[in-house]
Design an enzyme around this catalytic site. Sequence first.
Site, PDB file in Angstrom:
ATOM      1  CG  ASP A   1      -1.968  -0.967   1.099  1.00  0.00           C
ATOM      2  OD1 ASP A   1      -2.277  -1.075   0.124  1.00  0.00           O
ATOM      3  OD2 ASP A   1      -2.314  -1.560   2.307  1.00  0.00           O
TER       4      ASP A   1
ATOM      5  CG  ASP B   1      -6.830  -1.326  -1.648  1.00  0.00           C
ATOM      6  OD1 ASP B   1      -7.033  -2.510  -1.800  1.00  0.00           O
ATOM      7  OD2 ASP B   1      -5.773  -0.813  -0.853  1.00  0.00           O
TER       8      ASP B   1
END
Length: 159
Positions: free
Chosen positions: A112, A130
């Site tokens: 991330d 995401d």
Amino acid sequence: MNRKILIITVITLFLDQISKSFIDSLLKVGESIKIISNFFYITYLNNYGAAWSILSNKNALLIIFSLISLIIIYRFIYVFKRNNRNTFAFGFIIGGIVGNLIDRWLFGYVRDFIDIRIFNYDYPTFNIADVAVVIGIFLLVIAIIKGEDKNGNTSSKSK
């Protein structure tokens, strides 16, 4: 699977994996670059769970959830009306799920790096996969509201 959905899936997957590889080569885990002060940062983190790190260190379970989700999504492709919105929705969702699934499979965590801070709240760091899943789900919610989730039929509300 519809050819257009496959193309969108591949593009989404490519953008996700190339962005993660770029950040991986640019930063060390835990490092951060300020883009817009007190709002947008690039912060490289390894997420061993799902959103908000739920199910942390349950990688096998998250892989199973991802595979089950892909099966369910694949089934819904043939239920929803075929239109550009739904094509993009399914392509984004599948590309996003597969992007994070690749990370879980290869590394045991998801890479991330998008770090948003609003009103002194630091939202959980996320990635392109995401974003794609969230946009895809939003588009499917619109389709459901418009009644486009029943074998190509639209409800009387949308006519």
